[in-house]
Design a protein around this motif. Sequence first.
Motif, PDB file in Angstrom:
ATOM      1  N   HIS A 430       0.820  -1.237   0.119  1.00 11.21           N
ATOM      2  CA  HIS A 430      -0.097  -0.159  -0.146  1.00 11.21           C
ATOM      3  C   HIS A 430       0.979   1.260   0.140  1.00 11.21           C
ATOM      4  O   HIS A 430       1.153   2.010   0.960  1.00 11.21           O
ATOM      5  CB  HIS A 430      -0.977   0.105   1.235  1.00 11.21           C
ATOM      6  N   TYR A 431       1.475   1.388  -1.112  1.00 11.62           N
ATOM      7  CA  TYR A 431       2.193   2.875  -1.274  1.00 11.62           C
ATOM      8  C   TYR A 431       1.755   4.085  -1.069  1.00 11.62           C
ATOM      9  O   TYR A 431       0.355   4.116  -1.729  1.00 11.62           O
ATOM     10  CB  TYR A 431       3.021   2.821  -2.755  1.00 11.62           C
ATOM     11  N   VAL A 432       2.185   4.972  -0.278  1.00 10.43           N
ATOM     12  CA  VAL A 432       1.381   6.293   0.059  1.00 10.43           C
ATOM     13  C   VAL A 432       1.496   7.100  -1.380  1.00 10.43           C
ATOM     14  O   VAL A 432       0.607   7.543  -1.713  1.00 10.43           O
ATOM     15  CB  VAL A 432       2.291   6.829   1.295  1.00 10.43           C
ATOM     16  N   SER A 433       2.512   7.052  -2.174  1.00 15.01           N
ATOM     17  CA  SER A 433       2.426   7.763  -3.428  1.00 15.01           C
ATOM     18  C   SER A 433       1.462   7.283  -4.169  1.00 15.01           C
ATOM     19  O   SER A 433       0.691   8.187  -5.058  1.00 15.01           O
ATOM     20  CB  SER A 433       3.768   7.777  -3.963  1.00 15.01           C
ATOM     21  N   ARG A 484       4.891   8.092   5.290  1.00 18.41           N
ATOM     22  CA  ARG A 484       5.803   6.951   4.926  1.00 18.41           C
ATOM     23  C   ARG A 484       5.891   6.382   3.467  1.00 18.41           C
ATOM     24  O   ARG A 484       4.758   6.826   2.691  1.00 18.41           O
ATOM     25  CB  ARG A 484       5.314   5.584   5.677  1.00 18.41           C
ATOM     26  N   GLN A 485       6.683   5.576   3.448  1.00 20.14           N
ATOM     27  CA  GLN A 485       6.659   4.951   1.919  1.00 20.14           C
ATOM     28  C   GLN A 485       5.448   4.075   1.701  1.00 20.14           C
ATOM     29  O   GLN A 485       4.863   4.240   0.649  1.00 20.14           O
ATOM     30  CB  GLN A 485       8.172   4.001   1.778  1.00 20.14           C
ATOM     31  N   HIS A 486       5.239   3.029   2.546  1.00 16.89           N
ATOM     32  CA  HIS A 486       4.008   2.299   2.508  1.00 16.89           C
ATOM     33  C   HIS A 486       3.256   2.041   3.982  1.00 16.89           C
ATOM     34  O   HIS A 486       4.105   2.384   4.837  1.00 16.89           O
ATOM     35  CB  HIS A 486       4.226   1.169   1.740  1.00 16.89           C
ATOM     36  N   TYR A 487       2.207   1.566   3.993  1.00 14.33           N
ATOM     37  CA  TYR A 487       1.520   1.421   5.209  1.00 14.33           C
ATOM     38  C   TYR A 487       2.242   0.441   6.259  1.00 14.33           C
ATOM     39  O   TYR A 487       1.991   0.504   7.454  1.00 14.33           O
ATOM     40  CB  TYR A 487      -0.061   0.891   5.147  1.00 14.33           C
ATOM     41  N   GLU A 488       3.197  -0.371   5.916  1.00 13.51           N
ATOM     42  CA  GLU A 488       3.789  -1.413   6.502  1.00 13.51           C
ATOM     43  C   GLU A 488       5.053  -0.917   7.125  1.00 13.51           C
ATOM     44  O   GLU A 488       5.799  -1.925   7.520  1.00 13.51           O
ATOM     45  CB  GLU A 488       3.623  -2.847   5.840  1.00 13.51           C
TER      46      GLU A 488
END
Length: 626
Positions: A430-433, A484-488
Motif C-alpha cells: 500500500h504505497y503512499v504515493s 511513510r513509503q507504504h503502510y507497513e
Amino acid sequence: MNDSRPQSAAAPSPFPPIADYAFLSNCHTGALIAPDGGIGWLCLPSFDSPSVFGTLLDREAGYFRFGPFGINHPTARVYEPGSNVLSTTWKTPSGWIQVRDALTMGPREFEDQVTPHTRPPADDDADHLLVRTVRCLEGTVEIDLVCEPIFDYGRTPAEWTLVDESRHAADATGAGQTIRLQTDLALGVEGNRARARHVLSADEECYCALSWAEGLAAPADVTEATRRVDATTRFWRAWLGRARMPDHRWRDPIQRSALAIKGLTYMPTGATVAALTTSLPETPGGERNWDYRYTWMRDATFTLQALHYLNLDWEADEFMQFVADLEPTETGALQIMYGIDGRRDLTESTRDDLSGYAGARPVRIGNGAFDQRQNDVFGAVLDSILLHTQRSQRLPRRLWPIVQTQAQCASEVWREPDQGIWEARGKPQHYVSSKLMGWVALDRASRLAEIRGDSDLAGTWRATADDIKADILAHGVDDRGVLRQHYETDALDASTLLAAIFGFLPPTDERLRASVLAIADELTEHGFVLRYRTDETDDGLSGKEGTFLICSFWLVSALSIIGEQQRAHDLMERLLRIASPLGLFAEEFDVDTGRHLGNFPQAFSHLALIEAAARIIAAERIGELT
C-alpha cells in the motif's frame, strides 16, 4: 586476489562517462556522440528501433567516426546556441578543424513514408539524415572517416556495396535494412566497414552523410550538407523562439532542458520517450538496467506542466491527442507505459551477446513493467487533462470518456496494493504515493466534472477523494507526523514529495513540512535525494543505486512550496552545477564519484528541472511585489 568491492562509477573503462555524450535529435530518433567523435548510439529509423551504432552498450556493436586521424580528445564541444546541433573544435599537431554534427530538419516537402505521422505534420520535419561537416580553420589536418554499422543491436554486420565508380557513395545492408553513406571523400570498403582519409588545408571543407530517407536521398556536396545543418540550427532556434523563457540567470539551463524534451518527442505521434537509451546502469556494473525508450503515463502531468509553463501549447496538445488515442486495458485503465506508436505490448527480452555499458548486464530490450499494476497512473493522466483543460479553457469531447474511465478505475482500485511509482519488482504494498495519486485522480476528476457542469459526478468523485485523503492520513503517517513509503513501514520514500507538488496538503500543514524536511535531512547523500534506501525496500533487485535527480528537483519544488526558499535555492544551484558538460542530465547522480548514472538524457530530470526553476522564479517575482 579478487576485489569484492562494488564497481566504481569512475572505474577506468573504455566506455566514456555517460554525461560526456552529446545528444542529437530530429524528433524521430536521436544519436549520442562520444567525445572522440564516434556515434555511440543511433537507432533507425525511430527511437525504439534496433540500434545501428551501439558502442554505448558494447565496444563492437557499431561505430561511426568523422574527425582528425589519431586525435581522440577535442579542444571544445558546444551546442550551436539555441539548437541541438553540435560543434566540436579539434587541435592537432598540424592544424585546427571544426566539425558540425546534426540529425537534420528541414521544410516538409512530401509525405513521410519512413516514419508515417498520425498527428498533423508540421511545416518542418526530419530529413532522415545524419550530416557531418568538417572545416579546416588553420594549417593542415588529416581527416579520418570510419563507418561500421552493425544492425539489430550489434548482431548483423553490414554488407557494403559501392554505389558508383567515383567512390563517393556506398550502401550498407543488414537485418532487412539498407542505409547509404555519401561523402565527397573517396571511400574504400574494408570488410564490414567503409573508410576514407583526406588531408584538409586551411578554409577547405568536406562532409559525410548517412541516409535512411526514402530513396536513400543524401546531400550531393558539401554546400548542400552545410545548408542542411544550417537549416537545422534555424529550425531549433525558431522553435525555441516560440517558447516563453524567463529573463533569469537560469534561463540557459531551462532552454537546454526545453531542447532536450523536444528532442525526446516523437513527432509522428506526439509521444515523448523517457530517455534516448536502454540499459545504462543505475548501479555501476549491476543489474538495474532498463529500456526507457517508451512513453510513461506518469510523465504526462510533468510534461504538460513544463510545456504549458513554456507556452509550448502546440506540443502540449499533440501529447494530449496521443494520450486520447491510446488503447486502454480490458478494465478500461491506461497502462503505465506505451510504445511511441501507442502499442501496448512491450515484452522484455535480454541481449546476452552484448557486454553492457562497462560490464553492466543484462542489456534489456522492452520493459517488463508495462503490465504491472501501478495505481498512480490515473492521477497522472487526470492531472494532465485538468492542466490542459484549464490552459485551453475547454474540455475536448474526446477526452471526457478518458476522465470517466480513469476516475472509475481509480475509485475501484485505490484500496488495493500495487508496485508503486518506482515499479518495484517485490511484493505489492500500500504505497503512499500510489494512494496520493489516487486522491489526485478523484480530485482532478471532480474539478473536471464541475467544468463540464456535471454536479452529481463532481460530488461523487469529491467524496471518494475525501475518503482517500482520510485513509492516507490515518495509515500513511508515522508517529513523527511524516509520510511513510507504504503502510507497513516507517521507511522514507522521495515520492511522497508529490504531496507538496500536487497540493495534497496546504503548505502550512505541519505533516507536509515534517515530511519534506525528513526527506531533505534523512534521505539524502551529500544533499542529493535517494528514491529510497535499497536496504529498507523490497524492490526485487540487488545492489545500491545513485541519487535520483528527479527526486532532488522535486525536493527543490517542495522546499519552495513550504517556504524554505533559501534551502530550495541552494539545492537548485548545486543541481545545476552537476549538469553534463553540455547541460544535460541522466537519471541518477553518483555523489561519491560525481558521475551520472542511468539512461541519458532523461526527460523526467529535465521536466523536473523546469518545474523546480519555475517555482523558485515565481517565488522571487512575488517577493519583488511585497
